[in-house]
Scaffold this motif. Sequence first.
Motif, PDB file in Angstrom:
ATOM      1  N   ALA A  76       0.586  -1.078  -0.182  1.00 39.63           N
ATOM      2  CA  ALA A  76       0.380  -0.044   0.410  1.00 39.63           C
ATOM      3  C   ALA A  76       0.582   0.926  -0.390  1.00 39.63           C
ATOM      4  O   ALA A  76       0.540   2.051  -0.928  1.00 39.63           O
ATOM      5  CB  ALA A  76      -0.757  -0.247   1.239  1.00 39.63           C
ATOM      6  N   ALA A  77       1.883   1.142   0.833  1.00 35.44           N
ATOM      7  CA  ALA A  77       3.065   2.658   0.467  1.00 35.44           C
ATOM      8  C   ALA A  77       3.561   2.582  -0.106  1.00 35.44           C
ATOM      9  O   ALA A  77       3.729   3.848  -1.025  1.00 35.44           O
ATOM     10  CB  ALA A  77       4.484   2.576   2.182  1.00 35.44           C
ATOM     11  N   ILE A  78       3.804   1.925  -1.307  1.00 40.50           N
ATOM     12  CA  ILE A  78       4.504   1.618  -2.475  1.00 40.50           C
ATOM     13  C   ILE A  78       2.929   2.508  -3.295  1.00 40.50           C
ATOM     14  O   ILE A  78       4.005   3.020  -4.182  1.00 40.50           O
ATOM     15  CB  ILE A  78       5.245   0.510  -2.816  1.00 40.50           C
ATOM     16  N   LYS A  79       2.066   1.371  -3.305  1.00 41.93           N
ATOM     17  CA  LYS A  79       1.013   2.509  -4.911  1.00 41.93           C
ATOM     18  C   LYS A  79       0.750   3.625  -4.383  1.00 41.93           C
ATOM     19  O   LYS A  79       0.602   4.223  -5.340  1.00 41.93           O
ATOM     20  CB  LYS A  79      -0.227   1.159  -3.890  1.00 41.93           C
ATOM     21  N   ALA A  80       1.002   3.932  -2.927  1.00 40.45           N
ATOM     22  CA  ALA A  80       0.510   5.889  -2.550  1.00 40.45           C
ATOM     23  C   ALA A  80       1.812   6.792  -3.286  1.00 40.45           C
ATOM     24  O   ALA A  80       0.941   7.246  -3.961  1.00 40.45           O
ATOM     25  CB  ALA A  80       0.197   6.038  -1.180  1.00 40.45           C
ATOM     26  N   GLY A  81       2.639   5.995  -3.278  1.00 42.47           N
ATOM     27  CA  GLY A  81       4.553   6.184  -3.558  1.00 42.47           C
ATOM     28  C   GLY A  81       4.046   6.583  -5.182  1.00 42.47           C
ATOM     29  O   GLY A  81       3.876   8.110  -6.034  1.00 42.47           O
ATOM     30  N   PHE A  82       3.397   5.321  -6.192  1.00 48.15           N
ATOM     31  CA  PHE A  82       2.903   5.608  -7.345  1.00 48.15           C
ATOM     32  C   PHE A  82       1.851   6.848  -8.264  1.00 48.15           C
ATOM     33  O   PHE A  82       1.767   7.645  -8.383  1.00 48.15           O
ATOM     34  CB  PHE A  82       2.732   4.427  -8.022  1.00 48.15           C
ATOM     35  N   ILE A 167       0.129  -0.177 -12.663  1.00 43.82           N
ATOM     36  CA  ILE A 167       0.306  -1.589 -11.972  1.00 43.82           C
ATOM     37  C   ILE A 167      -0.938  -1.439 -11.233  1.00 43.82           C
ATOM     38  O   ILE A 167      -0.859  -0.534 -10.536  1.00 43.82           O
ATOM     39  CB  ILE A 167       1.389  -2.134 -11.231  1.00 43.82           C
ATOM     40  N   PRO A 168      -1.897  -2.586 -11.208  1.00 49.12           N
ATOM     41  CA  PRO A 168      -2.824  -2.803 -10.553  1.00 49.12           C
ATOM     42  C   PRO A 168      -2.389  -3.780  -9.203  1.00 49.12           C
ATOM     43  O   PRO A 168      -2.392  -4.372  -8.653  1.00 49.12           O
ATOM     44  CB  PRO A 168      -3.889  -4.411 -11.356  1.00 49.12           C
ATOM     45  N   MET A 169      -2.160  -2.724  -7.890  1.00 50.77           N
ATOM     46  CA  MET A 169      -1.580  -3.143  -6.239  1.00 50.77           C
ATOM     47  C   MET A 169      -2.522  -3.997  -6.146  1.00 50.77           C
ATOM     48  O   MET A 169      -3.397  -3.929  -5.934  1.00 50.77           O
ATOM     49  CB  MET A 169      -1.105  -2.077  -6.053  1.00 50.77           C
ATOM     50  N   PHE A 170      -1.700  -5.280  -5.702  1.00 51.52           N
ATOM     51  CA  PHE A 170      -2.566  -5.976  -4.382  1.00 51.52           C
ATOM     52  C   PHE A 170      -1.900  -6.383  -3.122  1.00 51.52           C
ATOM     53  O   PHE A 170      -0.755  -6.058  -3.265  1.00 51.52           O
ATOM     54  CB  PHE A 170      -3.328  -6.804  -4.398  1.00 51.52           C
ATOM     55  N   LYS A 171      -1.504  -6.920  -2.530  1.00 54.56           N
ATOM     56  CA  LYS A 171      -1.082  -6.995  -0.784  1.00 54.56           C
ATOM     57  C   LYS A 171      -0.171  -8.042  -1.668  1.00 54.56           C
ATOM     58  O   LYS A 171      -0.474  -9.188  -1.625  1.00 54.56           O
ATOM     59  CB  LYS A 171      -2.058  -7.205   0.524  1.00 54.56           C
ATOM     60  N   PHE A 176       6.365  -8.653  -6.611  1.00 54.95           N
ATOM     61  CA  PHE A 176       6.442  -8.943  -7.977  1.00 54.95           C
ATOM     62  C   PHE A 176       6.082  -7.760  -9.038  1.00 54.95           C
ATOM     63  O   PHE A 176       5.669  -7.732 -10.076  1.00 54.95           O
ATOM     64  CB  PHE A 176       4.353 -10.209  -8.336  1.00 54.95           C
ATOM     65  N   LEU A 177       7.012  -7.113  -9.390  1.00 51.81           N
ATOM     66  CA  LEU A 177       6.676  -5.802 -10.114  1.00 51.81           C
ATOM     67  C   LEU A 177       7.671  -5.887 -11.283  1.00 51.81           C
ATOM     68  O   LEU A 177       7.055  -5.427 -11.481  1.00 51.81           O
ATOM     69  CB  LEU A 177       7.101  -3.961  -9.486  1.00 51.81           C
ATOM     70  N   PRO A 178       8.355  -6.223 -11.265  1.00 48.85           N
ATOM     71  CA  PRO A 178       8.942  -6.716 -12.521  1.00 48.85           C
ATOM     72  C   PRO A 178       8.230  -7.918 -13.245  1.00 48.85           C
ATOM     73  O   PRO A 178       8.357  -7.452 -14.984  1.00 48.85           O
ATOM     74  CB  PRO A 178      10.688  -7.605 -12.407  1.00 48.85           C
ATOM     75  N   ALA A 179       7.519  -8.542 -13.035  1.00 49.26           N
ATOM     76  CA  ALA A 179       6.682  -9.221 -13.831  1.00 49.26           C
ATOM     77  C   ALA A 179       5.353  -8.254 -14.135  1.00 49.26           C
ATOM     78  O   ALA A 179       4.815  -8.689 -15.250  1.00 49.26           O
ATOM     79  CB  ALA A 179       5.852 -10.369 -12.725  1.00 49.26           C
ATOM     80  N   MET A 180       4.688  -7.782 -13.017  1.00 47.84           N
ATOM     81  CA  MET A 180       4.012  -6.293 -13.414  1.00 47.84           C
ATOM     82  C   MET A 180       4.212  -5.645 -15.332  1.00 47.84           C
ATOM     83  O   MET A 180       3.244  -5.422 -15.431  1.00 47.84           O
ATOM     84  CB  MET A 180       3.920  -5.983 -12.622  1.00 47.84           C
ATOM     85  N   ILE A 181       5.336  -5.260 -15.049  1.00 41.15           N
ATOM     86  CA  ILE A 181       6.542  -5.006 -16.345  1.00 41.15           C
ATOM     87  C   ILE A 181       6.120  -5.674 -17.456  1.00 41.15           C
ATOM     88  O   ILE A 181       5.368  -4.919 -18.758  1.00 41.15           O
ATOM     89  CB  ILE A 181       7.643  -3.549 -15.369  1.00 41.15           C
ATOM     90  N   LEU A 182       6.670  -7.227 -17.248  1.00 45.53           N
ATOM     91  CA  LEU A 182       6.717  -7.610 -18.031  1.00 45.53           C
ATOM     92  C   LEU A 182       4.992  -7.792 -18.689  1.00 45.53           C
ATOM     93  O   LEU A 182       4.358  -7.707 -19.972  1.00 45.53           O
ATOM     94  CB  LEU A 182       7.003  -8.793 -17.777  1.00 45.53           C
ATOM     95  N   LEU A 183       4.273  -7.414 -17.328  1.00 50.75           N
ATOM     96  CA  LEU A 183       2.671  -8.007 -18.043  1.00 50.75           C
ATOM     97  C   LEU A 183       2.310  -7.036 -18.867  1.00 50.75           C
ATOM     98  O   LEU A 183       0.721  -7.092 -19.742  1.00 50.75           O
ATOM     99  CB  LEU A 183       1.711  -7.766 -17.200  1.00 50.75           C
ATOM    100  N   LYS A 227      -6.678 -12.238 -16.030  1.00 49.11           N
ATOM    101  CA  LYS A 227      -7.969 -11.196 -16.078  1.00 49.11           C
ATOM    102  C   LYS A 227      -7.014 -10.022 -16.534  1.00 49.11           C
ATOM    103  O   LYS A 227      -7.876  -8.688 -16.684  1.00 49.11           O
ATOM    104  CB  LYS A 227      -8.658 -10.680 -15.033  1.00 49.11           C
ATOM    105  N   TYR A 228      -5.436  -9.735 -16.470  1.00 47.34           N
ATOM    106  CA  TYR A 228      -5.158  -8.184 -16.556  1.00 47.34           C
ATOM    107  C   TYR A 228      -5.556  -8.085 -18.444  1.00 47.34           C
ATOM    108  O   TYR A 228      -5.588  -8.349 -19.079  1.00 47.34           O
ATOM    109  CB  TYR A 228      -4.328  -8.720 -16.704  1.00 47.34           C
ATOM    110  N   ILE A 229      -5.793  -6.484 -17.986  1.00 48.47           N
ATOM    111  CA  ILE A 229      -6.122  -6.011 -20.168  1.00 48.47           C
ATOM    112  C   ILE A 229      -4.896  -4.280 -19.925  1.00 48.47           C
ATOM    113  O   ILE A 229      -4.901  -4.057 -19.677  1.00 48.47           O
ATOM    114  CB  ILE A 229      -7.823  -5.045 -18.771  1.00 48.47           C
ATOM    115  N   ASN A 230      -4.557  -5.628 -21.268  1.00 45.68           N
ATOM    116  CA  ASN A 230      -3.532  -4.724 -22.164  1.00 45.68           C
ATOM    117  C   ASN A 230      -3.663  -3.987 -23.037  1.00 45.68           C
ATOM    118  O   ASN A 230      -4.348  -4.661 -23.912  1.00 45.68           O
ATOM    119  CB  ASN A 230      -2.364  -5.310 -21.626  1.00 45.68           C
TER     120      ASN A 230
END
Length: 237
Positions: A76-82, A167-171, A176-183, A227-230
């Motif tokens: 949540a802290a990282i998501k708020a920063g983003f 990045i659709p953040m969850f707890k 998984f940040l690198p994987a989320m960039i690959l998506l 489920k990710y939309i790209n």
Amino acid sequence: MNQALTIIVPVYNEEENLARVRQEMERYMAVATVKTGVLFVNDGSQDQSIDLIREICSQNPAFQYINFDKNYGLSAAIKAGFDHVETEFVGYIDSDLQTTPMDFDLLLSHIGTYDLVTGVRSNRKDSFVKNMSSTIANGIRRSFTHDGMDDTGCPLKVIKTEYAKRIPMFKGLHRFLPAMILLQNGKIKQVPIQHFERIAGTANFGVWNRLLGPLMDCFAYLWMKKKYINYKVADKG
């Protein structure tokens, strides 16, 4: 020169480290290859962290902060920063300073070609148990994500902000940040960085939440990946 990099610093009960965080950040900003600012995210600390953060920010406009009303966790802290960053690039470092902000320039030297550059902690200064649990957790994540990263939990990263905001953040997603960039069909790279012993404060993660947490989060990641939309816009008018 406009500010190009904002470094997110999540804080949870780190009053013993914050003076050193300020010192090391100011030392880095004086020599950084791009104009840099710092965004503290106080995650419901129960010590004097927020008072120290407010004092730091009042004395140097390059430092800003977000203060949560209670503890929500690192993701949540990282998501708020983003969500709040407006610069071209966003960085991330832990407030325990087991990595050094001076290594951000190593990551920035590759960010033109890549969309996320993450550190790999070489010669780690943690205990055998912590190193082993992290190695196992990284192996579990890599088997699920196939992102090729050796140290996805490394707390030193630079991301192009346009990718970070999608990045659709969850707890647990901070793992998984690198994987989320690959998506997002982005490009990622890992770079060896320095690692140091924690010299103040107490670690907020134990052996079990380094192992069980990542395993559970992997299944959440697989569901989200399905489920990710790209999409890409070809043109508009």
